[in-house]
Design an enzyme around this catalytic site. Structure first.
Site, short mmCIF file in Angstrom:
data_model
loop_
_atom_site.label_atom_id
_atom_site.label_comp_id
_atom_site.label_asym_id
_atom_site.label_seq_id
_atom_site.Cartn_x
_atom_site.Cartn_y
_atom_site.Cartn_z
N ARG A 191 37.24 48.26 52.03
CA ARG A 191 38.40 47.62 52.61
C ARG A 191 39.65 47.60 51.74
NH1 ARG A 191 36.49 45.07 57.09
NH2 ARG A 191 38.56 44.22 57.48
N ASP B 59 19.16 58.14 32.38
CA ASP B 59 20.15 58.84 33.20
C ASP B 59 20.86 59.97 32.46
OD1 ASP B 59 21.47 57.03 31.57
OD2 ASP B 59 22.91 56.40 33.10
N HIS C 73 56.73 19.00 40.90
CA HIS C 73 55.65 18.18 41.45
C HIS C 73 55.49 18.42 42.96
CE1 HIS C 73 56.02 16.05 37.59
NE2 HIS C 73 57.32 16.03 37.84
N SER D 135 23.36 59.18 23.54
CA SER D 135 23.76 58.97 24.93
C SER D 135 25.15 58.34 25.02
CB SER D 135 22.75 58.06 25.64
OG SER D 135 21.49 58.66 25.70
N ARG E 126 28.46 48.47 34.11
CA ARG E 126 28.50 49.36 35.27
C ARG E 126 29.17 48.67 36.46
NH1 ARG E 126 24.58 53.83 35.32
NH2 ARG E 126 23.38 53.81 33.39
N SER F 213 45.90 34.47 64.65
CA SER F 213 44.73 33.62 64.85
C SER F 213 44.04 34.05 66.13
CB SER F 213 45.13 32.15 64.94
OG SER F 213 44.05 31.35 65.41
#
Length: 485
Positions: free
Chosen positions: A16, A85, A157, A110, A336, A287
């Site tokens: 999204r 991996d 405020h 690695s 990750r 809405s």
């Protein structure tokens, strides 16, 4: 999207919110392709420094630098067998570049590929973020200049206070964004390469490969760093680069999340007061139940994303603090997730922010109406001073104003009627000496101090914002992604 995808969790940042460029940067293909780049840089440098590497080996590696679709299942099967991996991908690379199979990853650990690739991807992600922050500042600066003279209520405020201008308030937001821009720039400029450091950072394996030649090992580190496009490598590393680096990047990027919340919350309040609104598309539904509503959904989403971004920082702090000696693997799984999420969230926030700043809608008449509700009370000091200039006692003037102010306040609070203080003043003989000056004394533009001049100075041709934006103006914004709720 395949049918299987509807039955498997996918991250909302992917589905999204984030841009295609950022999603591609942290994709599995980019990650492994960057590993392969690291292996190519290493073997090229090793050959340049005299190690027996064939041209064919390098040619085959370069020919398969970008990972093909059919290689992912091969690597997955090997990883299931080896539980590693990086070694799975060394195996897969060797299958398509057989001439190099015995020399891929020569002398490396690695973390040579994983850490260096992370640094490459973070560098590129920071470049994207920097440009989008600059674009947001540029858009908001244009807005601030347009409305630099429009008086509006200031709030302390969250109560009406001395007037400011719409443009001056926008400059408050701009100044915060400029802090973010400088912070992310510093993180980008400070970022270095891990380079070629070996299993525990001592370069022992490479010293062995070069038969104890320290100069060759240093040259190897420098060559690979240069090939990666970095000016320098961290002089000290363990098996990893220090996770303090990740924390330093997060300090800058996650701080931007707080700015998102600060600005979007202001906009949401202004929307509630109907002074300023975010863009609202012609067919947009505010809405599902209340058709009349124009909910500030973009700003609300920006608040949510900013909130999440600001909290990711704690994960980086904990990961750095939890590293033991030369490294522990409890950093792997969380990095990750947190590194991509941090940049994808910042990216998504900036898409929203650029969209909002591109179409802020101002309602001057509504702003003026709200100013007039409070201005009579704010003008009392000016009225008192004008009376004093007419040789009226300040104490007497203060008492007359006090009584009328309380009466007007009661009308507003208890009867729900408009503020009628000025009408009361006009009808009171005590104020006859300054009745002719009332319109001037109530001119809202005289209550904003130097707000317009501050905007002009801050955003003008010789101001700090323009000086910074010149570096980025005209570059691609990357903010044209379709917005989704």
């Amino acid at each position: 999207m395949s049918g299987e995808s509807y039955d498997t969790f996918r991250h909302p940042l992917e589905l999204r919110y984030a841009s295609n460029e950022m999603k591609k940067l942290f994709s599995p293909r980019t990650r492994v392709t960057t590993w392969r780049q690291c292996w190519i840089w290493l073997i090229e440098a090793q050959k340049e420094l005299g190690l027996p590497v064939s041209d064919e080996a390098i040619e085959q590696m370069k020919a398969h630098e970008i990972v093909a679709d059919e290689e992912f299942p091969v690597a997955a099967e090997e990883e299931a067998r080896r539980r590693h991996d990086v070694m799975a991908w060394v195996h897969a690379y060797g299958l398509v570049a057989p001439a190099a199979a015995g020399q891929i990853h020569w002398g490396a650990t690695s973390c040579y590929v994983t850490d260096n690739a992370d640094l490459v991807m973070m560098r590129d992600a920071l470049d994207i973020i920097i440009q989008k922050i600059a674009n947001a500042v540029d858009k908001l600066a244009a807005f601030a200049k347009e409305y630099k003279d429009l008086p509006c209520l200031g709030y302390t405020h969250l109560q009406p206070a001395q007037l400011t201008t719409v443009g001056k308030r926008a400059c408050v937001w701009i100044q915060d964004l400029m802090m973010d821009l400088r912070a992310v720039q510093r993180a980008r400029e400070d970022l270095e390469f891990r380079g070629v450091k070996g299993t525990t950072g001592t370069q022992a394996s490479f010293l062995a490969i070069f038969d104890g030649d320290h100069d060759k090992v240093e040259q190897l580190d420098e060559l690979v760093t240069k090939k990666a496009g970095f000016k320098s490598a961290y002089p000290i590393a363990t098996q990893t680069y220090s996770r303090k680096v990740d924390l330093e990047v997060a300090n800058a990027v996650c701080s931007f999340g707080s700015t998102c919340q600060r600005i979007s919350t202001d906009i949401r309040h202004l929307a509630n007061w109907k002074e300023i609104e975010e863009p609202f598309e012609k067919d947009q539904i505010g809405s599902s139940a209340m058709a009349y509503k124009r909910n500030p959904m973009r700003s609300e989403r920006l608040t949510a994303l900013g909130r999440y971004l600001s909290t990711i920082h704690s994960s980086f702090a904990s990961t750095y603090a939890s590293q033991w000696m030369e490294r522990t693997l409890d950093d792997s799984a969380i990095r990750r997730m947190t590194i991509p999420e941090m940049f994808l969230t910042a990216d998504a926030s900036l898409i929203l922010m650029n969209n909002i700043f591109s179409g802020l809608v101002v309602y001057p008449k509504r702003i003026e109406s709200r100013v007039q509700e409070e201005l009579p009370f704010m003008a009392t000091e000016n009225i008192i001073m004008a009376l004093v200039k007419k040789n009226v006692s300040r104490q007497d003037a203060h008492e007359e104003i006090r009584v009328l102010s309380h009466q007007a306040s009661a009308v507003v609070k208890h009867e729900g009627k408009p503020n009628d203080l000025i009408e009361r003043i006009r009808k009171t003989d005590f104020f006859k000496p300054i009745i002719g000056e009332l319109d001037t004394l109530l001119d809202a533009s005289t209550f904003v101090g130097r707000a317009p001049q501050q905007v002009e100075r801050y955003l003008g041709p010789s101001g700090p914002v323009e000086a910074e934006l010149k570096r980025y103006r005209g570059k691609a914004s990357g903010t044209s992604e379709t917005l989704k709720i």
